[in-house]
Motif scaffolding. Sequence first.
Motif, PDB file in Angstrom:
ATOM      1  N   TYR A 176     -35.323 -20.282 -20.110  1.00  0.00           N
ATOM      2  CA  TYR A 176     -36.203 -19.468 -19.284  1.00  0.00           C
ATOM      3  C   TYR A 176     -37.549 -19.258 -19.984  1.00  0.00           C
ATOM      4  CZ  TYR A 176     -31.867 -18.183 -16.793  1.00  0.00           C
ATOM      5  OH  TYR A 176     -30.687 -18.210 -16.097  1.00  0.00           O
ATOM      6  N   GLY A 177     -37.514 -18.970 -21.280  1.00  0.00           N
ATOM      7  CA  GLY A 177     -38.762 -18.764 -22.015  1.00  0.00           C
ATOM      8  C   GLY A 177     -39.601 -20.024 -22.097  1.00  0.00           C
ATOM      9  N   TRP A 178     -38.960 -21.159 -22.308  1.00  0.00           N
ATOM     10  CA  TRP A 178     -39.706 -22.421 -22.345  1.00  0.00           C
ATOM     11  C   TRP A 178     -40.396 -22.678 -21.007  1.00  0.00           C
ATOM     12  CZ3 TRP A 178     -34.754 -25.091 -24.560  1.00  0.00           C
ATOM     13  CH2 TRP A 178     -34.615 -24.743 -25.909  1.00  0.00           C
ATOM     14  N   VAL A 179     -39.659 -22.475 -19.928  1.00  0.00           N
ATOM     15  CA  VAL A 179     -40.228 -22.711 -18.600  1.00  0.00           C
ATOM     16  C   VAL A 179     -41.360 -21.734 -18.310  1.00  0.00           C
ATOM     17  CG1 VAL A 179     -39.753 -22.651 -16.120  1.00  0.00           C
ATOM     18  CG2 VAL A 179     -38.127 -23.739 -17.670  1.00  0.00           C
ATOM     19  N   PHE A 180     -41.210 -20.495 -18.718  1.00  0.00           N
ATOM     20  CA  PHE A 180     -42.220 -19.480 -18.398  1.00  0.00           C
ATOM     21  C   PHE A 180     -43.561 -19.766 -19.054  1.00  0.00           C
ATOM     22  CE2 PHE A 180     -40.832 -15.404 -16.281  1.00  0.00           C
ATOM     23  CZ  PHE A 180     -39.793 -15.994 -15.590  1.00  0.00           C
ATOM     24  N   VAL A 181     -43.567 -20.530 -20.139  1.00  0.00           N
ATOM     25  CA  VAL A 181     -44.839 -20.917 -20.766  1.00  0.00           C
ATOM     26  C   VAL A 181     -45.268 -22.316 -20.326  1.00  0.00           C
ATOM     27  CG1 VAL A 181     -46.001 -21.441 -22.957  1.00  0.00           C
ATOM     28  CG2 VAL A 181     -44.529 -19.422 -22.771  1.00  0.00           C
ATOM     29  N   ALA A 196     -49.647 -26.721 -27.455  1.00  0.00           N
ATOM     30  CA  ALA A 196     -49.059 -25.968 -26.339  1.00  0.00           C
ATOM     31  C   ALA A 196     -47.542 -26.101 -26.350  1.00  0.00           C
ATOM     32  CB  ALA A 196     -49.623 -26.469 -25.015  1.00  0.00           C
ATOM     33  N   LEU A 197     -47.043 -27.300 -26.629  1.00  0.00           N
ATOM     34  CA  LEU A 197     -45.601 -27.520 -26.678  1.00  0.00           C
ATOM     35  C   LEU A 197     -44.964 -26.681 -27.782  1.00  0.00           C
ATOM     36  CD1 LEU A 197     -43.114 -29.051 -25.674  1.00  0.00           C
ATOM     37  CD2 LEU A 197     -43.683 -30.885 -27.283  1.00  0.00           C
ATOM     38  N   VAL A 198     -45.602 -26.651 -28.952  1.00  0.00           N
ATOM     39  CA  VAL A 198     -45.090 -25.845 -30.063  1.00  0.00           C
ATOM     40  C   VAL A 198     -44.993 -24.379 -29.660  1.00  0.00           C
ATOM     41  CG1 VAL A 198     -45.672 -24.951 -32.352  1.00  0.00           C
ATOM     42  CG2 VAL A 198     -45.814 -27.404 -31.902  1.00  0.00           C
ATOM     43  N   LEU A 262     -49.696 -31.319 -35.726  1.00  0.00           N
ATOM     44  CA  LEU A 262     -49.403 -30.925 -34.347  1.00  0.00           C
ATOM     45  C   LEU A 262     -49.959 -29.547 -34.017  1.00  0.00           C
ATOM     46  CD1 LEU A 262     -45.709 -32.165 -34.070  1.00  0.00           C
ATOM     47  CD2 LEU A 262     -47.784 -33.316 -33.264  1.00  0.00           C
ATOM     48  N   ALA A 263     -50.292 -28.788 -35.042  1.00  0.00           N
ATOM     49  CA  ALA A 263     -50.898 -27.463 -34.903  1.00  0.00           C
ATOM     50  C   ALA A 263     -51.959 -27.334 -35.986  1.00  0.00           C
ATOM     51  CB  ALA A 263     -49.842 -26.367 -35.043  1.00  0.00           C
ATOM     52  N   ALA A 311     -53.283 -14.705 -30.718  1.00  0.00           N
ATOM     53  CA  ALA A 311     -54.357 -14.766 -31.717  1.00  0.00           C
ATOM     54  C   ALA A 311     -54.630 -16.205 -32.134  1.00  0.00           C
ATOM     55  CB  ALA A 311     -53.983 -13.912 -32.930  1.00  0.00           C
ATOM     56  N   ALA A 312     -53.553 -16.994 -32.306  1.00  0.00           N
ATOM     57  CA  ALA A 312     -53.729 -18.393 -32.693  1.00  0.00           C
ATOM     58  C   ALA A 312     -54.522 -19.160 -31.633  1.00  0.00           C
ATOM     59  CB  ALA A 312     -52.365 -19.041 -32.900  1.00  0.00           C
ATOM     60  N   CYS A 313     -54.226 -18.904 -30.358  1.00  0.00           N
ATOM     61  CA  CYS A 313     -54.957 -19.582 -29.291  1.00  0.00           C
ATOM     62  C   CYS A 313     -56.426 -19.179 -29.280  1.00  0.00           C
ATOM     63  CB  CYS A 313     -54.320 -19.264 -27.940  1.00  0.00           C
ATOM     64  SG  CYS A 313     -52.737 -20.045 -27.690  1.00  0.00           S
ATOM     65  N   LEU A 314     -56.689 -17.900 -29.477  1.00  0.00           N
ATOM     66  CA  LEU A 314     -58.074 -17.436 -29.464  1.00  0.00           C
ATOM     67  C   LEU A 314     -58.855 -18.001 -30.640  1.00  0.00           C
ATOM     68  CD1 LEU A 314     -57.520 -13.697 -28.407  1.00  0.00           C
ATOM     69  CD2 LEU A 314     -58.190 -15.648 -26.971  1.00  0.00           C
ATOM     70  N   ILE A 315     -58.219 -18.093 -31.809  1.00  0.00           N
ATOM     71  CA  ILE A 315     -58.886 -18.679 -32.982  1.00  0.00           C
ATOM     72  C   ILE A 315     -59.135 -20.165 -32.761  1.00  0.00           C
ATOM     73  CG2 ILE A 315     -58.597 -19.233 -35.421  1.00  0.00           C
ATOM     74  CD1 ILE A 315     -56.913 -16.646 -35.643  1.00  0.00           C
ATOM     75  N   ASN A 316     -58.150 -20.833 -32.156  1.00  0.00           N
ATOM     76  CA  ASN A 316     -58.241 -22.284 -31.963  1.00  0.00           C
ATOM     77  C   ASN A 316     -59.074 -22.689 -30.768  1.00  0.00           C
ATOM     78  OD1 ASN A 316     -57.157 -24.960 -32.832  1.00  0.00           O
ATOM     79  ND2 ASN A 316     -56.281 -24.960 -30.772  1.00  0.00           N
ATOM     80  N   GLY A 317     -59.431 -21.733 -29.909  1.00  0.00           N
ATOM     81  CA  GLY A 317     -60.140 -22.065 -28.673  1.00  0.00           C
ATOM     82  C   GLY A 317     -59.216 -22.622 -27.608  1.00  0.00           C
ATOM     83  N   GLY A 318     -58.029 -22.023 -27.491  1.00  0.00           N
ATOM     84  CA  GLY A 318     -57.052 -22.473 -26.510  1.00  0.00           C
ATOM     85  C   GLY A 318     -55.948 -23.291 -27.140  1.00  0.00           C
ATOM     86  N   ALA A 319     -55.120 -23.881 -26.313  1.00  0.00           N
ATOM     87  CA  ALA A 319     -53.976 -24.660 -26.816  1.00  0.00           C
ATOM     88  C   ALA A 319     -54.233 -26.158 -26.749  1.00  0.00           C
ATOM     89  CB  ALA A 319     -52.726 -24.314 -26.028  1.00  0.00           C
ATOM     90  N   ALA A 320     -55.461 -26.548 -26.479  1.00  0.00           N
ATOM     91  CA  ALA A 320     -55.781 -27.975 -26.356  1.00  0.00           C
ATOM     92  C   ALA A 320     -55.667 -28.669 -27.706  1.00  0.00           C
ATOM     93  CB  ALA A 320     -57.175 -28.147 -25.800  1.00  0.00           C
TER      94      ALA A 320
END
Length: 320
Positions: A176-181, A196-198, A262-263, A311-320
């Motif tokens: 459920y958590g995997w699908v929700f993201v 994003a997958l990570v 990968l990250a 926070a990681a997404c905001l620092i990285n500029g998203g999950a791209a």
Amino acid sequence: MLDTTVFASGYRPRPATSWRVYARLAKLDIYDYYLAIPLLLAMVLPAHGLTADGAGTLLLFLAGGVAMFAGGCSFDDVTGYRDGSDATSYGPDAPARRLARKPLIAGSLGEAQAVRFAWRAIAFQFACWTGVLLLAPARPGWAVLALVVCAFAGFQYSWWLKLSYHGWQEFLLAFYGWVFVLAPYGLTTGRIGSFALVQGLVFGLGPLLFGVYSNINDIAGDRAVGRRTVAVLASPRGNAAFIAALCLLEAALLVVPSLTGLAPWWFAALMSPVIALRASQFTLGLAAGEVLRARRLGIHTHRVCCALLVAACLINGGAA
């Protein structure tokens, strides 16, 4: 009719407005899966932006997700009430506040009312998620399939197929958590990158890593009704090894991607508090035997993890 166990425990249900009783039935206070939405916004907005259709997709997904868990939790309570497992786990010595979380056992709601509420919630979920598929800016096949499977597996967690009774419980808590993201990310962006997958995989392990401690507490009730969880099927040592393996898997997902590209290289350092909290949770639950305190720490750890992922997404500029 009020269940006599509530009087044996010294607890008297107070008159409550209907919405409060149904909110307890739906377990709306456990919002940990819904933390996927702020994470998704941090994943999508900086890198891709969000169109009106994309915003509508996320809003409908959230509404449907809340309805899915409201219906699923309601069916779970009805099943637990019918087979007696909840009466075992929430016996006459249960604290009043804990007993109130089970309206059927507490006598504040009837079984037929709970079943009607559950089906209405699931109907609303299907309507919302149909809207998601119609409105979504993109429809990659894997995201559509994940959403459809989740929709049907959601209410059958302990109803009809009773998947959680037949060895699927631990997988579903993470699924459920995997699908929700990952599904709404794919439906809004049309793609799935390694970072994003990570994050999706890490997010899904969070609810599982507090659910497994609940299972230890529920062994007697689950065994009595044939619910095949790892805690029931394995020895205490084997169950501890299973939980340790899940902790190591989460730690690997937080460390290895930084080492392999990968990250971002700093991701592992940022997420290190999660690894420390998870070690404390394991020690508290499996070494000290405080499984319910370990469960609460697991919920706290998941919420800390979500904040750090944002926070990681905001620092990285998203999950791209």
